[in-house]
Design a protein around this motif. Sequence first.
Motif, mmCIF file in Angstrom:
data_model
loop_
_atom_site.group_PDB
_atom_site.id
_atom_site.type_symbol
_atom_site.label_atom_id
_atom_site.label_comp_id
_atom_site.label_asym_id
_atom_site.label_seq_id
_atom_site.Cartn_x
_atom_site.Cartn_y
_atom_site.Cartn_z
ATOM 1 N N PHE A 203 13.682 -5.494 1.663
ATOM 2 C CA PHE A 203 12.312 -4.988 1.736
ATOM 3 C C PHE A 203 12.268 -3.654 1.006
ATOM 4 O O PHE A 203 13.300 -3.004 0.798
ATOM 5 N N TYR A 204 11.076 -3.278 0.551
ATOM 6 C CA TYR A 204 10.905 -2.068 -0.251
ATOM 7 C C TYR A 204 10.307 -0.939 0.589
ATOM 8 O O TYR A 204 9.440 -1.166 1.430
ATOM 9 N N ILE A 205 10.787 0.279 0.340
ATOM 10 C CA ILE A 205 10.202 1.476 0.936
ATOM 11 C C ILE A 205 9.624 2.295 -0.211
ATOM 12 O O ILE A 205 10.368 2.783 -1.074
ATOM 13 N N ALA A 206 8.288 2.399 -0.264
ATOM 14 C CA ALA A 206 7.623 3.159 -1.314
ATOM 15 C C ALA A 206 7.543 4.618 -0.897
ATOM 16 O O ALA A 206 6.881 4.958 0.085
ATOM 17 N N ASN A 207 8.229 5.476 -1.628
ATOM 18 C CA ASN A 207 8.203 6.914 -1.349
ATOM 19 C C ASN A 207 6.976 7.506 -2.041
ATOM 20 O O ASN A 207 6.956 7.699 -3.256
ATOM 21 N N ILE A 208 5.918 7.759 -1.250
ATOM 22 C CA ILE A 208 4.622 8.155 -1.815
ATOM 23 C C ILE A 208 4.347 9.636 -1.577
ATOM 24 O O ILE A 208 5.008 10.289 -0.773
ATOM 25 N N SER A 209 3.335 10.148 -2.263
ATOM 26 C CA SER A 209 2.892 11.529 -2.049
ATOM 27 C C SER A 209 1.983 11.560 -0.822
ATOM 28 O O SER A 209 1.529 10.524 -0.342
ATOM 29 N N ASP A 210 1.692 12.762 -0.346
ATOM 30 C CA ASP A 210 0.811 12.880 0.824
ATOM 31 C C ASP A 210 -0.617 13.262 0.432
ATOM 32 O O ASP A 210 -1.431 13.598 1.288
ATOM 33 N N ASP A 211 -0.934 13.170 -0.873
ATOM 34 C CA ASP A 211 -2.272 13.569 -1.327
ATOM 35 C C ASP A 211 -3.100 12.407 -1.871
ATOM 36 O O ASP A 211 -4.165 12.602 -2.454
ATOM 37 N N GLY A 212 -2.603 11.175 -1.680
ATOM 38 C CA GLY A 212 -3.353 9.999 -2.121
ATOM 39 C C GLY A 212 -3.201 9.655 -3.583
ATOM 40 O O GLY A 212 -3.822 8.704 -4.067
ATOM 41 N N SER A 213 -2.355 10.391 -4.306
ATOM 42 C CA SER A 213 -2.230 10.153 -5.748
ATOM 43 C C SER A 213 -1.310 8.983 -6.092
ATOM 44 O O SER A 213 -1.171 8.634 -7.263
ATOM 45 N N SER A 214 -0.691 8.380 -5.068
ATOM 46 C CA SER A 214 0.271 7.296 -5.330
ATOM 47 C C SER A 214 -0.356 5.903 -5.268
ATOM 48 O O SER A 214 0.349 4.901 -5.413
ATOM 49 N N THR A 215 -1.666 5.818 -5.031
ATOM 50 C CA THR A 215 -2.305 4.529 -4.753
ATOM 51 C C THR A 215 -2.051 3.486 -5.839
ATOM 52 O O THR A 215 -1.663 2.350 -5.549
ATOM 53 N N LYS A 216 -2.278 3.844 -7.094
ATOM 54 C CA LYS A 216 -2.098 2.892 -8.190
ATOM 55 C C LYS A 216 -0.647 2.415 -8.276
ATOM 56 O O LYS A 216 -0.378 1.208 -8.382
#
Length: 362
Positions: A203-216
């Motif tokens: 399974f994948y863990i997407a390491n995203i930002s906390d400002d919503g800029s990772s959506t795309k």
Amino acid sequence: MGFKCGIVGLPNIGKSTLFNALTKSSIPAENFPFCTIEPNVGKVPLPDKRLKNINDIVDSKKIIPASLDLVDIAGLVKGASQGEGLGNAFLSNIREMNALAHVVRCFDDDNVTHVDGSIDPVRDAEIINLELIYSDLETVSKRLTKCEKLLKTNDKKNKLEHEVLVKIKNELDQGNLININDFDEEGKIILKSYQLLSSKPTFYIANISDDGSSTKKLNDLEEFAKKSGSTVIPTSIKIEQEISLLDDEERNEYLELMEMDEPVLNKIIFKGYEILGLQTYFTAGPQEIRAWTIKSNATAPNAAGVIHTDFERGFIKAEVISFNDYIQCNGESGAKEKGKLRLEGKEYIVKDGDVIHFKFNV
């Protein structure tokens, strides 16, 4: 029971920070490639709320949760199957894992370097997957050559293995990970014997930002994962580590503020448990409440054997109460009174959450 879930991914994308958060460790997690060289191993307790529910009734002296072994594996780079980076050492570490948590970076930050100089989660995920596939192609091709030489002997076992190998190689040649569920029971046995890297449940863990800029970037990764039937769990690993350092009261206040019912770390631990095909049953008494880990579809004697091999060898019967019945009846005595305690024999398939007392004779 030795079930291991390996945390994999490119160098410097948050694996060691995630490992620290999950295990509450303090291993190095610096901003440069190959910070991790030897794999770090941590035993992580399963955050199972049912233990507290049972203890509210039993008031036991000790509570022992189930656990999962997490392994932080050094970052892989393009060409690892040919010896690039840490190459064969990395691949041999993966071979020992029962399942993989594949961390992929989905945020831009000029202060955090990326081994390829840009952020592209699908490309990054493909790099890892292709290196596993290339390594397996070498293994499968060698085995296939041996089988082909023996085809003229008309050996049935060899013929079956040859058919399985051809099917595997066709998938690998197309750049596909191997799904064990695409094989019949005999094929699964043969497939498991090869310990292929590309067949590990993932399974994948997407390491995203906390400002919503990772959506795309997150959406792209989720579409990619769907093709192989995998799941993506998005989280800001940096924030999860910060949450993990809070005490219980501060953590609860933060989660309430963020309108979260639990840390994302809990979901990651449960997903690792789930993808390994594991489940839990409980034993409960005034001295100890304990969660025991078993494979799904384990029989009552199999489950007893997890406690001690004598329990399995001398199994007589199991006194079983489903978790919901145990709670609704306020424990064992109430379950007995209401006819919710069942006597089960050797053929019984243990259900997740069962509260069990075994009878045995050695």
